[in-house]
Design a protein around this motif. Sequence first.
Motif, PDB file in Angstrom:
ATOM      1  N   ALA A 164     -64.310  53.413  64.015  1.00 10.55           N
ATOM      2  CA  ALA A 164     -62.819  53.015  63.986  1.00 10.55           C
ATOM      3  C   ALA A 164     -62.096  53.576  63.059  1.00 10.55           C
ATOM      4  N   SER A 165     -60.952  54.158  63.242  1.00  7.99           N
ATOM      5  CA  SER A 165     -59.893  54.537  62.188  1.00  7.99           C
ATOM      6  C   SER A 165     -59.441  53.457  61.619  1.00  7.99           C
ATOM      7  N   TYR A 166     -58.726  53.685  60.262  1.00 11.81           N
ATOM      8  CA  TYR A 166     -58.152  52.520  59.457  1.00 11.81           C
ATOM      9  C   TYR A 166     -56.919  52.030  60.171  1.00 11.81           C
ATOM     10  N   PHE A 167     -56.342  52.732  60.891  1.00  2.00           N
ATOM     11  CA  PHE A 167     -55.176  52.200  61.458  1.00  2.00           C
ATOM     12  C   PHE A 167     -55.510  51.253  62.584  1.00  2.00           C
ATOM     13  N   LYS A 168     -56.841  51.352  63.431  1.00  2.00           N
ATOM     14  CA  LYS A 168     -57.215  50.541  64.463  1.00  2.00           C
ATOM     15  C   LYS A 168     -57.769  49.200  63.862  1.00  2.00           C
ATOM     16  N   ILE A 169     -58.319  49.521  62.562  1.00  2.00           N
ATOM     17  CA  ILE A 169     -58.941  48.302  61.754  1.00  2.00           C
ATOM     18  C   ILE A 169     -57.900  47.341  61.377  1.00  2.00           C
ATOM     19  N   PHE A 170     -56.611  48.139  60.963  1.00  2.00           N
ATOM     20  CA  PHE A 170     -55.483  47.353  60.639  1.00  2.00           C
ATOM     21  C   PHE A 170     -54.837  46.587  61.586  1.00  2.00           C
ATOM     22  N   ILE A 171     -54.740  47.004  62.859  1.00  2.00           N
ATOM     23  CA  ILE A 171     -54.249  46.478  64.255  1.00  2.00           C
ATOM     24  C   ILE A 171     -55.271  45.280  64.199  1.00  2.00           C
ATOM     25  N   TRP A 172     -56.444  45.396  64.464  1.00  4.05           N
ATOM     26  CA  TRP A 172     -57.400  44.580  64.791  1.00  4.05           C
ATOM     27  C   TRP A 172     -57.326  43.325  63.760  1.00  4.05           C
ATOM     28  N   LEU A 173     -56.881  43.690  62.549  1.00  2.00           N
ATOM     29  CA  LEU A 173     -56.871  42.483  61.367  1.00  2.00           C
ATOM     30  C   LEU A 173     -55.644  41.678  61.731  1.00  2.00           C
ATOM     31  N   ILE A 174     -54.395  42.397  61.930  1.00  2.00           N
ATOM     32  CA  ILE A 174     -53.063  41.793  62.291  1.00  2.00           C
ATOM     33  C   ILE A 174     -53.354  41.054  63.228  1.00  2.00           C
TER      34      ILE A 174
END
Length: 315
Positions: A164-174
């Motif tokens: 997973a990309s960092y952007f996708k991980i960030f969205i999951w986290l939010i």
Amino acid sequence: MSIFFILVGLVLLVVGGEFLVRASVGLSFKLNLSKMVIGLTVVSFATSAPELLVSVQAALEGSSDMALGNVIGSNIANIGLVLGITAVISALAIDRDFYRFNWPVMVLFSLALYFLLSNDGKLTAVEGGGLLAALGVYLFFLIRRARKSREEDADGVDEGLGQASYFKIFIWLIIGALALYFGSEWLVSGAKDLATAVGVSEYAISVTVIAIGTSVPELAASVIAALKKEKAISLGNLIGSNIFNIASVLGITSLIRDIEVTSDAILGTNIYWMLGFAIALLPLAFIPKTLQIGRFKGLFLVGAYILFIALAFAA
């Protein structure tokens, strides 16, 4: 309306917990942590996030009993409900680590909680810090023991999340953080209103309804695995969850605000139920069939859990 808030809160906790696990595992792979370490530490802590958010929210609103009831009830539900139903569907094999390491540690943490609460009727920041320090020691030995065994210990970790990309991980986290925040807030609010409406204590609601709700992910995962004849959730995972609930959830919550015992049911009956379910696992593991928990043992656990729920509401 309180029922609506409770149901929506529970759904958000399940969704938030799932996204937080995904984000945590994905980020851990990016940081080059081993699959074993991720499975034993990151996932374990992330799956305790719903209990943590509910307990912190309850403590901040002055409902210490709800914070305690959530953890005590979840620990009882993990054994009586989750393990019991799973064993009824498919027999659960027990490895040697159960009685050599995991079970004794869980009982020690459970006894420590009992003595800390019975000593002065509250769990202070210093005592919570001690629980977190003890958790660190437990994790150190857990990882060291796991390194000597096979990589099977971490089979539940999805390696695909490492792509997973960092952007996708960030969205999951939010998404996970927002869902957990609002889920815990609405669940606690709804539980308080429900307790007032039906004339029972907030503690009774927390040790039953909320505890079952925060155990839903473990229950769903284990039942689906058992029905598919796959390897069901292991006894070690459930024991680890109980340890994390006591050490991390109550430990962190008490650092934010002292957790006081205000309900007689906590030290009068329910803490003994938690200890009883924990201690009963050892004889169940050996009698009558060695190192296996099958259908009849599962029915015994579920029956005992139903009795606990009935007595909690009758009190």
